[in-house]
Write a protein that holds these residues in place. Structure first.
Motif, short mmCIF file in Angstrom:
data_model
loop_
_atom_site.label_atom_id
_atom_site.label_comp_id
_atom_site.label_asym_id
_atom_site.label_seq_id
_atom_site.Cartn_x
_atom_site.Cartn_y
_atom_site.Cartn_z
N ILE A 78 0.87 -1.17 0.00
CA ILE A 78 0.00 0.00 0.00
C ILE A 78 0.90 1.22 0.00
CG2 ILE A 78 -1.59 1.37 1.40
CD1 ILE A 78 -2.93 -1.22 2.28
N ILE A 79 0.74 2.08 -0.99
CA ILE A 79 1.57 3.28 -1.12
C ILE A 79 0.69 4.50 -0.88
CG2 ILE A 79 3.05 4.65 -2.64
CD1 ILE A 79 2.55 1.03 -3.49
N LEU A 80 1.03 5.27 0.14
CA LEU A 80 0.22 6.42 0.54
C LEU A 80 0.77 7.68 -0.12
CD1 LEU A 80 -0.05 5.63 4.37
CD2 LEU A 80 -1.56 4.89 2.52
N ALA A 81 -0.01 8.28 -1.00
CA ALA A 81 0.43 9.48 -1.72
C ALA A 81 -0.70 10.49 -1.84
CB ALA A 81 0.96 9.10 -3.11
N GLY A 82 -1.56 10.55 -0.82
CA GLY A 82 -2.72 11.42 -0.90
C GLY A 82 -2.54 12.77 -0.24
N GLY A 83 -1.36 13.05 0.30
CA GLY A 83 -1.15 14.30 1.03
C GLY A 83 -1.03 15.51 0.12
N GLU A 84 -1.21 16.67 0.72
CA GLU A 84 -1.12 17.94 -0.02
C GLU A 84 0.26 18.56 0.05
OE1 GLU A 84 -3.43 19.19 -1.94
OE2 GLU A 84 -4.88 17.61 -1.46
N GLY A 85 1.12 18.04 0.92
CA GLY A 85 2.48 18.59 1.02
C GLY A 85 2.52 20.00 1.58
#
Length: 331
Positions: free
Chosen positions: A13-20
């Motif tokens: 599972i790769i988490l890449a939903g952030g806004e930074g």
């Protein structure tokens, strides 16, 4: 939602939903526009997301990987995926904090393979060298399979105070996994005060990397225990997967979804269900501040892809308090 048979392989599972948002001001000065840090190439030509996907693909087949991105970042992500880096892409309708970011992809893994072991990777953290990092993750996977009633976290020995990080106070040794010791967790501190972080440092605590290995059903049960209202929504989604109602249900459950944090609302609440193993011979950093980026790249003698004048002030290395981290450049 079909898959080829890859019995025995973990799921990624790769988490890449952030806004930074923490690094947004720096990226704006560098690129002249906003871009979440997981889509940025701070060194070399690959973005942090691309690095994470490539690492995950070395431990699990691509078809057993699930990537979570914000719906608003779809175009940015698709340009970097190159058509073959990930098995399933989930477009999160809205940011509802990190628990939703974890349990959305877990819902899809559980629908396909409820007995699976999963590895959860944040896509905006730096690790070097990758071979040693993956050796550590392999040991954590073995530990999660042996300790099926616990989440296994990778922790890093700190060399300075970092109140922005989560801290883990390890307890007794449970078992060896590969070459690694697996320990219980006495206490978990999410973003402690400076005084709490100083005490944790003195007690040989570890930083939490948020690289997680666990059995799917065990993690699901902990979610039901810690935030049943959130999990009821994901149960509704699971029943809709593969039907004509799937997208409608996904949008509906996110519409007024409560915000829950995976660290403070789950990990911190159930320390007795967590185990930790130390990430050794690896440089790890959560690149949430520009000085962390420049310090990490200095330690491995790499040149940043951005001009140093984009920093707020002249670069000054982060001073270590004590040398507990066993990583050394070139190891």
């Amino acid at each position: 939602m079909t898959q080829r048979n890859s019995k025995g392989s973990p799921w990624s599972i790769i988490l890449a939903g952030g806004e930074g948002t923490r690094l947004g001001y720096f990226v704006q000065r560098w690129l002249g526009r906003q871009r979440p840090k997981q889509f940025c190439a701070f060194v070399g030509t690959r973005s942090m997301l691309q690095h994470t996907l490539d690492r995950a693909a070395r431990l699990a087949p691509v078809e057993r990987s699930v990537l979570v991105i914000a719906r608003t970042h779809r175009q940015e992500a698709m340009m970097q995926l190159d058509g073959g880096r990930v098995g399933t892409i989930l477009l999160q309708p809205a940011n509802r904090d990190t628990a939703a970011g974890v349990f959305l992809p877990l819902t899809y893994v559980r629908a396909r393979d409820p007995r699976a072991t999963v590895v959860i990777y944040p896509s905006d953290h730096f690790v070097y060298p990758e071979d040693q990092f993956l050796d550590n993750v392999r040991d954590a996977i073995l530990a999660a399979e042996r300790l099926a009633n616990r989440i296994v976290l990778l922790g890093v020995a700190p060399d300075r105070l970092e109140p922005d990080y989560g801290w883990i106070l390890p307890g007794r040794r449970i078992v060896h996994s590969g070459a690694k010791q697996i320990r219980t967790v006495l206490k978990f501190l999410e973003k402690p005060t400076a005084q709490q972080a100083d005490a944790a440092l003195s007690d040989n605590a570890l930083w939490n990397t948020l690289v997680v290995t666990a059995k799917v059903n065990m993690l699901w049960k902990l979610g039901q225990q810690c935030f049943p209202d959130l999990m009821e929504r994901f149960e509704r989604l699971r029943r809709a997967i593969g039907t004509a109602e799937e997208i409608r249900v996904l949008d509906e459950i996110y519409r007024d979804m409560p915000e829950k944090n995976f660290s403070s609302d789950l990990l911190q609440q159930v320390p007795d269900r967590i185990a930790v193993t130390e990430l050794t011979n690896v440089l790890w950093s959560d690149w949430g501040r520009p000085e962390r980026i420049t310090e990490a790249l200095r330690r491995i003698s790499r040149i940043p892809a951005f001009p140093l004048e984009t920093l707020n002030s002249p670069f000054a290395p982060i001073a270590p308090i004590r040398n507990r981290n066993r990583f050394a450049a070139g190891s």
